[in-house]
Design a protein around this motif. Structure first.
Motif, mmCIF file in Angstrom:
data_model
loop_
_atom_site.group_PDB
_atom_site.id
_atom_site.type_symbol
_atom_site.label_atom_id
_atom_site.label_comp_id
_atom_site.label_asym_id
_atom_site.label_seq_id
_atom_site.Cartn_x
_atom_site.Cartn_y
_atom_site.Cartn_z
ATOM 1 N N SER A 258 0.856 -1.176 0.000
ATOM 2 C CA SER A 258 0.000 0.000 0.000
ATOM 3 C C SER A 258 0.894 1.229 0.000
ATOM 4 O O SER A 258 1.523 1.560 1.006
ATOM 5 C CB SER A 258 -0.912 0.001 1.233
ATOM 6 N N VAL A 259 0.966 1.904 -1.151
ATOM 7 C CA VAL A 259 1.868 3.040 -1.337
ATOM 8 C C VAL A 259 1.105 4.357 -1.412
ATOM 9 O O VAL A 259 1.535 5.369 -0.860
ATOM 10 C CB VAL A 259 2.710 2.849 -2.614
ATOM 11 N N HIS A 260 -0.043 4.340 -2.100
ATOM 12 C CA HIS A 260 -0.825 5.561 -2.289
ATOM 13 C C HIS A 260 -2.191 5.406 -1.622
ATOM 14 O O HIS A 260 -2.863 4.380 -1.784
ATOM 15 C CB HIS A 260 -1.004 5.857 -3.776
ATOM 16 N N ASN A 261 -2.586 6.440 -0.904
ATOM 17 C CA ASN A 261 -3.869 6.418 -0.202
ATOM 18 C C ASN A 261 -4.593 7.731 -0.473
ATOM 19 O O ASN A 261 -4.504 8.687 0.279
ATOM 20 C CB ASN A 261 -3.653 6.209 1.298
ATOM 21 N N ASN A 262 -5.271 7.784 -1.612
ATOM 22 C CA ASN A 262 -6.018 8.984 -1.987
ATOM 23 C C ASN A 262 -7.416 8.576 -2.431
ATOM 24 O O ASN A 262 -8.004 7.684 -1.822
ATOM 25 C CB ASN A 262 -5.259 9.768 -3.070
ATOM 26 N N PRO B 245 -7.263 4.398 -3.239
ATOM 27 C CA PRO B 245 -6.179 3.812 -2.443
ATOM 28 C C PRO B 245 -5.763 2.450 -2.976
ATOM 29 O O PRO B 245 -6.555 1.721 -3.594
ATOM 30 C CB PRO B 245 -6.792 3.702 -1.050
ATOM 31 N N ASP B 246 -4.490 2.102 -2.757
ATOM 32 C CA ASP B 246 -3.974 0.807 -3.181
ATOM 33 C C ASP B 246 -4.706 -0.325 -2.472
ATOM 34 O O ASP B 246 -4.977 -0.256 -1.263
ATOM 35 C CB ASP B 246 -2.481 0.693 -2.856
ATOM 36 N N PRO C 109 -7.992 6.591 -11.641
ATOM 37 C CA PRO C 109 -6.769 6.018 -11.072
ATOM 38 C C PRO C 109 -5.662 5.746 -12.077
ATOM 39 O O PRO C 109 -4.674 5.101 -11.734
ATOM 40 C CB PRO C 109 -7.277 4.705 -10.463
ATOM 41 N N GLU D 234 0.219 7.774 -9.480
ATOM 42 C CA GLU D 234 -0.244 8.176 -8.153
ATOM 43 C C GLU D 234 -1.752 8.023 -7.988
ATOM 44 O O GLU D 234 -2.313 8.418 -6.965
ATOM 45 C CB GLU D 234 0.169 9.624 -7.878
ATOM 46 N N HIS D 235 -2.426 7.470 -9.013
ATOM 47 C CA HIS D 235 -3.865 7.190 -8.978
ATOM 48 C C HIS D 235 -4.705 8.455 -8.855
ATOM 49 O O HIS D 235 -5.743 8.454 -8.192
ATOM 50 C CB HIS D 235 -4.203 6.210 -7.848
ATOM 51 N N ASN D 236 -4.278 9.532 -9.504
ATOM 52 C CA ASN D 236 -5.059 10.777 -9.506
ATOM 53 C C ASN D 236 -5.042 11.402 -10.895
ATOM 54 O O ASN D 236 -4.859 12.608 -11.053
ATOM 55 C CB ASN D 236 -4.527 11.755 -8.456
#
Length: 222
Positions: free
Chosen positions: A149-153, A156-157, A193, A197-199
């Motif tokens: 779990s690297v990115h939490n936006n 999230p991962d 995603p 960075e999933h944004n």
């Protein structure tokens, strides 16, 4: 499997000869093959493949980027394929994210991030990707395993993968790297995603002129 990527825009000097070589190999060889009748977007081929990417439905419905398009060439090279992507009709000096995907439109299915394409001052761009881009392209998960779990936006991962048999991924898609860039181009500003960075922003181009279960990579023989 490791993919290599080259991009004409801001390519480090040590990579420029490699990028130039890929460009000559992928584009020149495939265009020559197409002119000779050897490249195809319809029937299966053991040689070069040449096909277009078209505007995504969200872009069409929004009436933005009417001239956006891409030409994709795939050149089999024994254990790998060299895929060259030429984009045009896009906003200048803008970054996009390129994926191999299961189906061309939402919900997209399983998707694999290949790399970035950045446009120049005229809204044109080019990148070369090296990997397996043929009828054997697939994702498989024999069992569930932990994932980092690297990115939490907003997206999230996942901390584990779903178990799955082999799923072929024969389509291609390209997304705005940011919703702000999409909005500046008059396109929808939704967040997706589809970047590292999933944004990311919305999808711009895809291969939806091919059937969902028969994307263009299916036509390329290893």
């Amino acid at each position: 499997m490791t993919n290599a990527t080259t991009n004409e825009t801001d390519t480090p000097s040590i990579q420029r000869p490699l990028a130039s070589a890929f460009r000559r190999l992928g584009v020149a060889a495939l265009v020559a093959a197409a002119l000779a009748g050897g490249a195809t977007s319809a029937g299966a081929t053991n040689g070069p493949a040449l096909f277009e990417m078209v505007r995504s439905p969200g872009i069409v419905n929004a009436g933005c980027l009417p001239n956006a398009r891409a030409t994709v060439t795939i050149l089999p090279q024994g254990p790998v394929e060299v895929m060259s992507v030429l984009v045009r009709g896009l906003p200048p000096r803008t970054e996009f994210d390129f994926f191999v995907i299961q189906v061309p439109n939402a919900p997209f299915g399983l998707s694999w991030y290949q790399g970035d394409i950045e446009t120049d001052a005229n809204g044109n761009g080019h990148a070369t990707f090296i990997g397996r881009f043929n009828e054997e392209t697939f994702i498989v998960a024999p069992g569930v395993a932990p994932a980092p779990s690297v990115h939490n936006n907003a997206f999230p991962d996942a901390t584990s993968n779903p178990q799955s048999g082999p799923v072929h991924t024969y389509h291609l898609g390209m997304w705005f790297n940011s919703p702000q860039d999409a909005a500046a181009a008059g396109c929808p500003s939704a967040v997706t995603p589809f970047n590292g960075e999933h944004n990311a922003g919305v999808q711009v181009l895809n291969t939806s002129q091919f059937p969902d279960a028969a994307g263009p990579l299916l036509k390329v023989k290893p």
